[in-house]
Design a protein around this motif. Structure first.
Motif, PDB file in Angstrom:
ATOM      1  N   VAL A  47      23.603  11.601  21.920  1.00  0.00           N
ATOM      2  CA  VAL A  47      22.150  11.562  21.719  1.00  0.00           C
ATOM      3  C   VAL A  47      21.581  12.983  21.703  1.00  0.00           C
ATOM      4  N   VAL A  48      22.038  13.817  22.629  1.00  0.00           N
ATOM      5  CA  VAL A  48      21.535  15.190  22.715  1.00  0.00           C
ATOM      6  C   VAL A  48      21.981  15.997  21.498  1.00  0.00           C
ATOM      7  N   ALA A  49      23.226  15.796  21.046  1.00  0.00           N
ATOM      8  CA  ALA A  49      23.738  16.543  19.893  1.00  0.00           C
ATOM      9  C   ALA A  49      23.026  16.163  18.605  1.00  0.00           C
ATOM     10  N   ALA A  50      22.478  14.955  18.533  1.00  0.00           N
ATOM     11  CA  ALA A  50      21.784  14.499  17.326  1.00  0.00           C
ATOM     12  C   ALA A  50      20.371  15.061  17.216  1.00  0.00           C
ATOM     13  N   GLN A  51      19.866  15.678  18.262  1.00  0.00           N
ATOM     14  CA  GLN A  51      18.511  16.233  18.223  1.00  0.00           C
ATOM     15  C   GLN A  51      18.464  17.411  17.256  1.00  0.00           C
ATOM     16  N   ALA A  52      17.295  17.631  16.655  1.00  0.00           N
ATOM     17  CA  ALA A  52      17.133  18.726  15.692  1.00  0.00           C
ATOM     18  C   ALA A  52      17.352  20.079  16.374  1.00  0.00           C
ATOM     19  N   VAL A  53      16.746  20.265  17.543  1.00  0.00           N
ATOM     20  CA  VAL A  53      16.952  21.484  18.325  1.00  0.00           C
ATOM     21  C   VAL A  53      17.683  21.073  19.598  1.00  0.00           C
ATOM     22  N   GLN A  54      18.948  21.453  19.673  1.00  0.00           N
ATOM     23  CA  GLN A  54      19.748  21.052  20.836  1.00  0.00           C
ATOM     24  C   GLN A  54      19.318  21.829  22.073  1.00  0.00           C
ATOM     25  N   PRO A  55      19.266  21.169  23.213  1.00  0.00           N
ATOM     26  CA  PRO A  55      18.938  21.888  24.448  1.00  0.00           C
ATOM     27  C   PRO A  55      20.142  22.703  24.928  1.00  0.00           C
ATOM     28  N   GLU A  56      19.865  23.647  25.793  1.00  0.00           N
ATOM     29  CA  GLU A  56      20.951  24.391  26.423  1.00  0.00           C
ATOM     30  C   GLU A  56      21.545  23.511  27.519  1.00  0.00           C
ATOM     31  N   VAL A  57      22.853  23.379  27.520  1.00  0.00           N
ATOM     32  CA  VAL A  57      23.538  22.574  28.533  1.00  0.00           C
ATOM     33  C   VAL A  57      24.135  23.532  29.549  1.00  0.00           C
ATOM     34  N   HIS A  58      23.661  23.449  30.792  1.00  0.00           N
ATOM     35  CA  HIS A  58      24.191  24.271  31.876  1.00  0.00           C
ATOM     36  C   HIS A  58      25.116  23.405  32.727  1.00  0.00           C
ATOM     37  N   LEU A  59      26.379  23.706  32.691  1.00  0.00           N
ATOM     38  CA  LEU A  59      27.386  22.975  33.465  1.00  0.00           C
ATOM     39  C   LEU A  59      27.625  23.743  34.759  1.00  0.00           C
ATOM     40  N   ARG A  60      27.384  23.065  35.887  1.00  0.00           N
ATOM     41  CA  ARG A  60      27.549  23.687  37.211  1.00  0.00           C
ATOM     42  C   ARG A  60      28.607  22.934  38.006  1.00  0.00           C
ATOM     43  N   PRO A  61      29.870  23.320  37.887  1.00  0.00           N
ATOM     44  CA  PRO A  61      30.906  22.636  38.662  1.00  0.00           C
ATOM     45  C   PRO A  61      31.017  23.230  40.064  1.00  0.00           C
ATOM     46  N   ASP A  62      31.307  22.370  41.023  1.00  0.00           N
ATOM     47  CA  ASP A  62      31.601  22.829  42.378  1.00  0.00           C
ATOM     48  C   ASP A  62      33.046  23.316  42.373  1.00  0.00           C
ATOM     49  N   LYS A  63      33.352  24.307  43.202  1.00  0.00           N
ATOM     50  CA  LYS A  63      34.719  24.845  43.179  1.00  0.00           C
ATOM     51  C   LYS A  63      35.745  23.862  43.741  1.00  0.00           C
TER      52      LYS A  63
END
Length: 144
Positions: free
Chosen positions: A96-112
């Motif tokens: 759904v997010v990839a289909a948007q005209a302007v894609q948002p920035e995806v911030h991935l925050r993994p725990d160590k």
């Protein structure tokens, strides 16, 4: 021992013609050619010339939307703070997010302490669905 007659010389090996080629002039010529070749070869630059735009770009009035995906120590995936139960739901939301005209920035925050397979699976799913603005945030926790 045999006596030799006084007027005769015994033939020595040095009287025979020399059968070896004199390689000194050949080496001299080769060295001169090598020096000429080295001088005439242009200097190779290890740089890539790029035509970069000049000037400052106009300031953007549009502030990009940020989508925050957290992975906690138990490898639970949180989509903007909301827990996602399974990977299929994450992929559906990525589509759904990839289909948007302007894609948002995806911030991935993994725990160590999160499982590597969970984080790598999220990144692979984002790539499969066509997300282009993906970044890993908070990597300073991995520095010992």
């Amino acid at each position: 021992m045999r006596k030799e007659k006084p007027g005769r010389r015994r033939s020595a090996p040095s009287d025979e013609p020399m059968m070896d080629i004199n390689t000194t002039p050949l080496i001299d010529v080769m060295l001169v050619l090598l020096i000429m070749l080295i001088i005439t070869i242009p200097i190779q630059l290890h740089a890539v010339n790029l035509n970069m735009p000049t000037g400052n770009p106009p300031p953007s009035d549009f502030k990009p939307e940020v989508l925050r995906i957290d992975v906690d120590e138990r490898s639970n995936v949180l989509w903007n703070g909301e827990v996602i139960a399974d990977r299929a739901e994450v992929e559906r939301r990525f589509e759904v997010v990839a289909a948007q005209a302007v894609q948002p920035e995806v911030h991935l925050r993994p725990d160590k302490r999160a499982r590597y397979e969970t984080v790598a699976g999220l990144m692979a799913a984002a790539q499969r669905t066509g997300l282009t603005k993906l970044g890993i945030v908070g990597s300073e926790q991995f520095i010992p």
